[in-house]
Write an enzyme that holds these catalytic residues in place. Sequence first.
Site, mmCIF file in Angstrom:
data_model
loop_
_atom_site.group_PDB
_atom_site.id
_atom_site.type_symbol
_atom_site.label_atom_id
_atom_site.label_comp_id
_atom_site.label_asym_id
_atom_site.label_seq_id
_atom_site.Cartn_x
_atom_site.Cartn_y
_atom_site.Cartn_z
ATOM 1 N N ALA A 1 13.355 -4.680 -7.313
ATOM 2 C CA ALA A 1 14.257 -3.442 -6.611
ATOM 3 C C ALA A 1 13.391 -2.548 -5.492
ATOM 4 C CB ALA A 1 14.290 -2.540 -7.828
ATOM 5 N N ASP B 1 20.005 3.506 -24.949
ATOM 6 C CA ASP B 1 18.679 3.301 -25.599
ATOM 7 C C ASP B 1 17.694 4.310 -25.333
ATOM 8 O OD1 ASP B 1 16.588 1.367 -26.774
ATOM 9 O OD2 ASP B 1 15.614 1.896 -24.951
ATOM 10 N N TYR C 1 9.524 8.732 -25.645
ATOM 11 C CA TYR C 1 10.149 9.214 -24.081
ATOM 12 C C TYR C 1 10.061 10.513 -23.953
ATOM 13 C CZ TYR C 1 11.739 4.183 -24.076
ATOM 14 O OH TYR C 1 11.942 2.833 -24.261
ATOM 15 N N LYS D 1 13.772 4.050 -31.567
ATOM 16 C CA LYS D 1 12.551 3.323 -31.968
ATOM 17 C C LYS D 1 11.785 4.058 -32.991
ATOM 18 C CE LYS D 1 12.965 1.259 -27.207
ATOM 19 N NZ LYS D 1 13.819 2.129 -26.582
ATOM 20 N N SER E 1 9.014 -4.122 -13.382
ATOM 21 C CA SER E 1 8.438 -2.901 -13.024
ATOM 22 C C SER E 1 8.955 -2.448 -11.653
ATOM 23 C CB SER E 1 6.970 -2.814 -13.088
ATOM 24 O OG SER E 1 6.638 -3.093 -14.511
ATOM 25 N N GLY E 2 9.969 -3.025 -10.803
ATOM 26 C CA GLY E 2 10.269 -2.601 -9.815
ATOM 27 C C GLY E 2 10.290 -3.330 -8.461
ATOM 28 N N ILE E 3 9.346 -4.640 -8.615
ATOM 29 C CA ILE E 3 9.240 -5.520 -7.639
ATOM 30 C C ILE E 3 10.640 -6.022 -7.054
ATOM 31 C CG2 ILE E 3 8.413 -7.604 -8.942
ATOM 32 C CD1 ILE E 3 6.368 -8.003 -6.456
#
Length: 334
Positions: free
Chosen positions: A242, A54, A59, A85, A238-240
Site C-alpha cells: 500500500a 472485526d 485493540y 477475540k 503490513s503496508g508494503i
Amino acid sequence: MKAGDKRIHARTQVAVTAIGLGCAQMGNLYRVTSYAESAGAFQASWDAGVRYFDTAPFYGFTRSERRLGTMLTDLPRDSYTVSTKVGRVMTPDATVGAMEDGYAEPLPFRPVFDYSHNGIMRSFEASQQRLGLLAPDILFVHDIGRFTHGERHEHYWNQLTEGGGFRALTRLREQGAIKAFGLGVNEFEIIEDALKVADINICMLAGRYTLLEQHSLGFMDECARRGVGIVAAGVFNSGILAGSNKFNYGDAPADIVARVEALRAACTEEGVTLQAAALQFPLAHAATLTVVSGARNAEQITANVGWFEETIPTSFWSRLKERGLIADGAPVPV
C-alpha cells in the site's frame, strides 16, 4: 465484485460481506484516532454496504470493542456480523502507559494471556458487555502460536487444549452464544495444528495468503476441502503493498522490496492499482470468505472500497503468472 456482496459460510451459515472493516484503528493503533474519525470510518463502510466488523479486546486495551459496540447499538442485530477475540484477559492496571504494544493512549486494562477454559469464558463475557451483544457471531483465539509466544508456546497451547480452552469455545457454540470459532493468527501452521484437535469453523489469517506471499497455498486448499472458512487479513503485508516500506511489522528486506517492485511494474503495464490487486487476489481462493481491511477514517475505507471494486483485466493475472509472481495453482479473480 462489490464490497457489500454477501458470502455465506456453508457449514455455519455465518454471513459476511466481501469486505469487512477491521477495527484495530478504533483502538488508537500507532496514533490517537478520535471517536469522530472512527465513527466516520464506520459510517462510510456501512454506506458502502459493508456488514462485517472485526474487533478484539486487545485493540486499544478494550477501546475498540467499546467504540464499535456504541456504533452498532441502534442498528438491527440481524443486519450485521461481528467477530471478536479471546486469549487475553483485560485486567485493571493503573501503570498502563501512553504507548503500549503499538496502541496510543490505551485504556487502563493490562492484557494477560489466558487460553484456559476460565480465561476464555472471562474474556467472552467481558466482550459481551463492551459490545452490548449477547451473541457475537465469531470468536477467534487471538495470537496463539510460536510467532507470538516463542518458547512459551507449549505452555499456552496446553491451556487451549488440555486446559479446556477449546472445550469452552465448543460449549459456547453448542449453546448458541456464538455461531463459529477458530484462530486469529499470523501463521498458518498453528491452524493446521488446531485442525487436528478441534472442530474449528472459521479462522482469520493475517498476511500469509496475499498477492505477495502464497506459501500457505496448500493449507488454503485443505481448508477449502474441509469447509473451513478463512478471513483474509493483512493483505497489504503490513503496508508494503500500500505504499510503505513495512513488511511483517518491520522494515522490508531487499528481496521483498524487489518482488513488490516487480508487481508494481506489472500493474503499471496493465493500468492496475497495486492496492486493488492486493485486496482482490485473496478472495479468489475457495477457502476465503472475506477480506478484512482496516481504516482510520472515512477517506481510507472509501479508498479501500474503490480499490476493491476496481476492474482488473484477466491479462494482468496472466502476466503475473508468466513472470512467476503468483504461485503455481493459486486461483486468480475472474
